[in-house]
Design an enzyme around this catalytic site. Sequence first.
Site, PDB file in Angstrom:
ATOM      1  N   ASP A  30       0.884  -1.208   0.183  1.00 17.39           N
ATOM      2  CA  ASP A  30       0.131  -0.065   0.071  1.00 17.39           C
ATOM      3  C   ASP A  30       0.842   1.304   0.123  1.00 17.39           C
ATOM      4  OD1 ASP A  30      -1.845   1.909   0.595  1.00 17.39           O
ATOM      5  OD2 ASP A  30      -3.097   0.449   1.356  1.00 17.39           O
ATOM      6  N   SER A  83      -7.130   3.888  -1.581  1.00 16.69           N
ATOM      7  CA  SER A  83      -6.934   2.432  -1.508  1.00 16.69           C
ATOM      8  C   SER A  83      -8.231   1.584  -1.602  1.00 16.69           C
ATOM      9  CB  SER A  83      -6.304   2.345  -0.102  1.00 16.69           C
ATOM     10  OG  SER A  83      -5.125   2.915   0.064  1.00 16.69           O
ATOM     11  N   THR A 136      -7.692  -2.074   1.760  1.00 13.68           N
ATOM     12  CA  THR A 136      -7.152  -3.247   1.085  1.00 13.68           C
ATOM     13  C   THR A 136      -7.874  -4.607   1.250  1.00 13.68           C
ATOM     14  OG1 THR A 136      -5.342  -1.920   0.431  1.00 13.68           O
ATOM     15  CG2 THR A 136      -5.159  -4.276   0.017  1.00 13.68           C
ATOM     16  N   ASP A 291       2.098   2.908   3.309  1.00 14.38           N
ATOM     17  CA  ASP A 291       1.329   3.997   2.972  1.00 14.38           C
ATOM     18  C   ASP A 291       0.882   5.020   4.141  1.00 14.38           C
ATOM     19  OD1 ASP A 291      -1.146   5.120   1.306  1.00 14.38           O
ATOM     20  OD2 ASP A 291      -2.234   4.446   3.303  1.00 14.38           O
TER      21      ASP A 291
END
Length: 524
Positions: A30, A83, A136, A291
Amino acid sequence: MAGCALDGQQNTETVAESGKVKNVIMMIGDGMGPQQVGLLRTYAHRAPNSIYEGRPTGIDRLIEAGVLGVSSTGPHDKIVVDSACSATQLATGEPALSEVIGVGTEGEYLETILERAQKMGKATGLVSDTRLTHATPAAFAAHQPHRNLENEIAVDMIRIGPDVMFSGGLRHFVPKSVNDKGATYEAIRELNDGAFTFSSKRKDEVNLLTEAQTAGYQLAFTREQMDKVQDGKVLGLFANSGMMDGIDYAATKDAGDRSEPTLKEMTMKALDILSQDEDGFFLMVEGGQIDWAGHENDVGAMLHDMVKFDEAIEAVYEWVAQRNDTLMIVTADHETGSFGFSYSMKDVPEPQKLPAPGFGDEHDYQPMFNFADLSLLDRIYAQTRSNKNIWGDFESLPADQQTAKKLAELMSKHHAFEVTEAMAATVLKTSPNRFQKAGHSYLASKTWPAVDTPFESFYVYGEETRWNLMGHALAEDQYVVWGTGTHTDTPVLVMTFGPEAATAPFSKFLTHPEVGQLAKDALK
């Protein structure tokens, strides 16, 4: 690639030329744009004291043996993706709208690759170092109109029922009454051996742990409990929210008394369980805190989380390399932070004498700017606490101690860079919020952290922007630039390994719905 390696030799018994495979493993970094991959590789290969010690990274090995492609991440109707939308596109092979989970552009529920695998009789699994209900993993086993509906996502996940689910996020699976610390709280605390504190984010008395047990799940809350599971369905929730970040992971991964499993440990346990299904399996593994560090503009934390994800990639690569029936896909949902190293006019180097004929007596070696010394890589990796956690330490102090001087001390303690009181003062500045929006979860405040950059509007997360400002205070000495506190539309890498017929279609410039569709097609 001509076929998967088996014990160092090419395996000639490849899967049929149709590209059909028995197992698909999708690993999603991510926020892992090419810049983040570059950060890992630059550190690994060029830092004077790199922990890799001359070894290739897992990503290096994967690219060398497999197929490399590129993909655009954008949503159906916009330029920049989040995401949830991106993972929905990877999971379903269909275009999606911003912030949706498993829902199509006309509001329809989309079949995910995990659901397709289930219909084929295959085992399925989800692993993440964030929360199980985070965007996710949610996109592979839930259908909701918005990613923030994590309580509803948790219900979906138990209903859809992947065989293995390992992550954090207990708070969305336990009833609200646990916040009263009564009998239900004590029963759950006994289950998790007191390994971590927990609370509930639910608004009801639904206990998804008992519902999971009724559905046949074994429960695990610690590494030891996870290790005891040998087969069957298992729900592992190892933190109340997100699991340990990359810096904490590096500090504790070798500790014998560590109760939280690592991303690699969760991944390999999932493979052990899922691979027992003779029909094959689908597994999604997320390295999700790359991320988070990118959002926070925290380069040291981001590097550590890249190392953590790379360790899991290498372990999966070695597992897949012993087989001829598995497609491994490693990609990202998007890039976060618009990160990069940059040269600057700070500390312009002095002239140096270098040998003729290139230089000699008449010409010194003297670049016009500072192009950043390789020793910076070691200093960045030496960070011992994320900026987010340093700020948490700062906020826990008595109000009269929350000064620029104290913040500078805390930052200097955990960074291999000196932070002055003046630098820390920039983190504490506040300005009017010209983007104020009543009722908005982030934008409602009349004032918020002062972002002294033309890109102020891209720092959207309210008081969390203090973490970004800590990164900005360090950036000049780290030779690092950040363009945003959110995402960019930078195309991301798609790295695949497995039978040639399955990997070859990925060797081009794709879109994320195309990547998702290719993954689904491989299971046909």
